[in-house]
Each structure stands twice: as structure tokens, then as C-alpha cells.
Scaffold this motif. Structure first.
Motif, short mmCIF file in Angstrom:
data_model
loop_
_atom_site.label_atom_id
_atom_site.label_comp_id
_atom_site.label_asym_id
_atom_site.label_seq_id
_atom_site.Cartn_x
_atom_site.Cartn_y
_atom_site.Cartn_z
N ALA A 108 0.84 -1.21 0.00
CA ALA A 108 0.00 0.00 0.00
C ALA A 108 0.87 1.26 0.00
O ALA A 108 0.57 2.24 -0.69
CB ALA A 108 -0.91 0.00 1.22
N VAL A 109 1.96 1.21 0.76
CA VAL A 109 2.87 2.37 0.83
C VAL A 109 3.54 2.57 -0.53
O VAL A 109 3.66 3.70 -1.03
CB VAL A 109 3.92 2.16 1.95
CG1 VAL A 109 4.96 3.28 1.96
CG2 VAL A 109 3.22 2.10 3.32
N ASP A 110 3.93 1.45 -1.16
CA ASP A 110 4.55 1.49 -2.48
C ASP A 110 3.61 2.15 -3.49
O ASP A 110 4.01 2.95 -4.33
CB ASP A 110 4.91 0.06 -2.89
CG ASP A 110 5.69 0.00 -4.18
OD1 ASP A 110 6.45 0.95 -4.46
OD2 ASP A 110 5.55 -0.99 -4.93
N GLU A 111 2.32 1.78 -3.41
CA GLU A 111 1.29 2.35 -4.30
C GLU A 111 1.23 3.87 -4.19
O GLU A 111 0.93 4.55 -5.16
CB GLU A 111 -0.10 1.80 -3.91
CG GLU A 111 -0.40 0.42 -4.41
CD GLU A 111 -0.86 0.43 -5.85
OE1 GLU A 111 -1.78 1.20 -6.15
OE2 GLU A 111 -0.28 -0.32 -6.67
N GLU A 112 1.51 4.37 -3.01
CA GLU A 112 1.40 5.82 -2.76
C GLU A 112 2.75 6.51 -2.83
O GLU A 112 2.92 7.60 -2.29
CB GLU A 112 0.80 6.05 -1.36
CG GLU A 112 -0.61 5.54 -1.24
CD GLU A 112 -1.58 6.56 -0.67
OE1 GLU A 112 -1.31 7.76 -0.77
OE2 GLU A 112 -2.60 6.11 -0.14
N TYR A 121 20.73 8.47 -6.20
CA TYR A 121 20.01 7.20 -6.24
C TYR A 121 18.53 7.46 -6.46
O TYR A 121 17.96 8.34 -5.81
CB TYR A 121 20.20 6.42 -4.92
CG TYR A 121 21.65 6.18 -4.59
CD1 TYR A 121 22.37 5.19 -5.26
CD2 TYR A 121 22.31 6.95 -3.65
CE1 TYR A 121 23.72 5.00 -4.99
CE2 TYR A 121 23.65 6.76 -3.36
CZ TYR A 121 24.35 5.77 -4.04
OH TYR A 121 25.68 5.57 -3.79
N ASP A 122 17.92 6.69 -7.36
CA ASP A 122 16.47 6.79 -7.55
C ASP A 122 15.80 5.98 -6.45
O ASP A 122 15.93 4.74 -6.43
CB ASP A 122 16.07 6.25 -8.92
CG ASP A 122 16.42 7.24 -10.03
OD1 ASP A 122 16.47 8.46 -9.75
OD2 ASP A 122 16.65 6.79 -11.16
N VAL A 123 15.12 6.66 -5.55
CA VAL A 123 14.50 5.97 -4.41
C VAL A 123 13.01 6.33 -4.34
O VAL A 123 12.58 7.36 -4.86
CB VAL A 123 15.19 6.35 -3.07
CG1 VAL A 123 16.62 5.82 -3.04
CG2 VAL A 123 15.18 7.86 -2.85
N LYS A 124 12.25 5.44 -3.72
CA LYS A 124 10.82 5.69 -3.57
C LYS A 124 10.58 6.50 -2.30
O LYS A 124 11.16 6.20 -1.25
CB LYS A 124 10.06 4.36 -3.48
CG LYS A 124 10.05 3.60 -4.80
CD LYS A 124 9.36 2.26 -4.64
CE LYS A 124 9.39 1.52 -5.96
NZ LYS A 124 8.87 0.15 -5.81
N VAL A 125 9.72 7.50 -2.45
CA VAL A 125 9.39 8.39 -1.33
C VAL A 125 7.87 8.46 -1.21
O VAL A 125 7.18 8.58 -2.24
CB VAL A 125 9.97 9.81 -1.60
CG1 VAL A 125 9.54 10.79 -0.53
CG2 VAL A 125 11.49 9.77 -1.71
N LEU A 126 7.35 8.34 -0.01
CA LEU A 126 5.90 8.42 0.18
C LEU A 126 5.39 9.78 -0.31
O LEU A 126 6.00 10.82 -0.06
CB LEU A 126 5.56 8.21 1.68
CG LEU A 126 4.08 8.11 2.05
CD1 LEU A 126 3.38 6.97 1.31
CD2 LEU A 126 3.92 7.91 3.55
N SER A 127 4.26 9.76 -1.02
CA SER A 127 3.68 10.99 -1.58
C SER A 127 3.19 11.93 -0.48
O SER A 127 3.01 11.50 0.68
CB SER A 127 2.50 10.63 -2.48
OG SER A 127 1.48 10.06 -1.68
N ILE A 128 2.92 13.16 -0.84
CA ILE A 128 2.38 14.13 0.13
C ILE A 128 1.05 13.60 0.68
O ILE A 128 0.79 13.64 1.88
CB ILE A 128 2.18 15.51 -0.53
CG1 ILE A 128 3.53 16.10 -0.93
CG2 ILE A 128 1.44 16.46 0.41
CD1 ILE A 128 3.43 17.41 -1.69
N GLU A 129 0.22 13.05 -0.23
CA GLU A 129 -1.08 12.50 0.19
C GLU A 129 -0.88 11.38 1.22
O GLU A 129 -1.55 11.33 2.25
CB GLU A 129 -1.80 11.96 -1.06
CG GLU A 129 -3.22 11.52 -0.81
CD GLU A 129 -4.12 12.66 -0.36
OE1 GLU A 129 -4.02 13.76 -0.94
OE2 GLU A 129 -4.90 12.45 0.59
N GLY A 130 0.08 10.50 0.93
CA GLY A 130 0.38 9.39 1.85
C GLY A 130 0.89 9.89 3.19
O GLY A 130 0.53 9.37 4.25
#
Lengths: 165, 71
Positions: A108-112, A121-130
Motif C-alpha cells: 500500500a505504501v509502495d502504491e502511494e 540514487y532513484d528511491v521511492k518516497v511516500l507521496s504528500i497524500e500518503g
């Protein structure tokens, strides 16, 4: 104080599935918020737990405030026996979250999440909405204090201003 | 005409979330400054701020210790 570049390098090179949440994510979106640690949500698949251990073991993680004279083993079994961990490491404080309140587990976190380039490094960051969902759910004073800023950032980024008026 | 994010921060519309943040005490000029940077630059600045804060804490502890030693 966390040495962000070293942790992100190790997590990325070990191909850990993770999403940055918390203060560093808030900063990446433009907030002036100041944090001292790195919080990330991680996939609890068996393969990923192995990668998390490979990525962090060299920094000698120990649970925060764990008695110094007691031995502590950081391995896959340790991670299997819990979900969320707050670690002291040789390069600063790192919090591992198997679940983020208000958002859910890793998928779910990945989705957001969104990709941002940090320290090369290209890293995933939780969106503002998340982040807004997570902070609302956490509900502590320090979480609620950051909400007005996050809501302002969301408004200017998704052109929501006119909708609110 | 649509306003840019920076224009929305510099001149918040009454009733907007930006106006609410300003009333709450958020320094919108800092947001404007940060939004001109890339995410990488923002996080590098955070890292520098962490270093500065740690040095400040260390210096403050040393000063306090010196004070204790002389009394």
C-alpha cells in the motif's frame, strides 16, 4: 545524526524494496521540517528481509536504548519476529516500518510512493497524500504540527486551491 | 489564469490551505525557497542542518561542562 547518503547507497546497492517515509520524505517534498533520523517502510518478503540485513548489518544496528552490555543479533530471524523497529546504528538512527499507520503495509505504501533522485540514487518516497494520511493516523502532537504545511504543499501541487474556495 | 505554486505561496487566497498554513505559523517564504530546489538539494540541505545541529548540541554540552568545572 543519520548519514543519509551511506544508508541510501547501501539499501539501493542491496536492491532492498523500501519507501522513505517520515521527516526525510517531508523534506524531499519541500517542507522546512527538521528530522534527525531515517524512517522507511520495507517489504516483509523473505527475500527482502535478507536484503535488509545485508544492507544494514555493516552499520551494526541495535534497538534504540538497548542495554549496551547485552548482546544483540541483527539477522533475518530478528526481523521476522517483529514488524517495526527503531535502531541505533553506527551512522545514526534508522526506523524500519513493516506497516505505516493510515497507509498500510509495504504494498500500500509502495502504491502511494513516487520516485525521487536523492544523492544520485532513484528511491521511492511516500507521496504528500500518503504522508498526510500517515501523520493524521499517528496523531501525536509532533505529527499534527506538520499537517498544515503538508496540506499547503498538496494544495499547490495538485491545483486544489480553487476546489477549496 | 492558473497560478504557479510559487504565486500561490506568495499570495495565498483567503480560505485556502496555504492561507491556513500561514495563519498556523508556517513560514511560506521558506517553502518558496525550498520549492526552487530539487528534492536532492533539499535533502542535502537537511543533512547539513543535521550536522550543524549536532555541532551546536556538542558545543553547548562542552560549554556547560566547562561551567560546571569552574564552579
Amino acid at each position: 545524526m543519520i548519514q543519509l547518503e551511506s544508508v541510501l547507497k547501501s539499501l539501493t546497492e542491496n536492491e532492498v524494496e523500501f519507501v522513505i517515509v517520515g521527516g526525510v520524505a517531508i523534506t524531499a517534498h519541500g517542507s522546512a521540517y527538521l528530522t534527525q533520523d531515517l524512517d522507511f517502510c520495507y517489504s516483509r518478503s523473505k527475500d527482502n528481509l535478507k536484503k535488509v540485513v545485508s544492507a544494514l548489518a555493516l552499520f551494526k544496528p541495535r534497538p534504540r536504548n538497548f542495554p549496551e552490555d547485552l548482546p544483540y543479533i541483527f539477522d533475518e530471524r530478528t526481523l521476522q519476529n517483529g514488524t517495526n523497529f527503531a535502531f541505533d546504528t553506527e551512522i545514526g538512527d534508522v526506523d524500519l516500518l513493516g506497516e505505516v499507520a493510515g497507509v498500510g503495509t509495504y504494498d500500500a505504501v509502495d502504491e502511494e510512493s513516487e520516485i525521487k533522485n536523492l544523492f544520485g540514487y532513484d528511491v521511492k518516497v511516500l507521496s504528500i497524500e500518503g504522508l498526510i494520511k500517515a501523520k493524521r493516523a499517528a496523531g501525536r502532537t509532533k505529527d499534527l504540527l506538520v499537517l498544515p504545511e503538508l496540506e499547503a504543499l498538496r494544495e499547490i501541487s495538485i491545483d486544489e486551491e480553487d476546489k477549496n474556495l | 489564469m492558473k497560478r504557479t505554486p510559487e504565486e500561490k505561496l506568495l499570495n495565498p487566497k483567503p480560505g485556502s490551505k496555504v492561507a491556513a498554513a500561514q495563519e498556523f505559523g508556517i513560514d511560506l517564504s521558506l517553502l518558496v525557497k525550498n520549492l526552487r530546489l530539487t528534492p536532492d538539494q533539499r535533502v542535502r540541505n537537511l543533512q547539513s542542518a543535521m550536522v550543524g545541529l549536532e555541532e551546536l548540541i556538542r558545543a553547548s554540552k562542552q560549554t556547560r561542562k566547562k561551567g560546571d568545572d569552574t564552579t
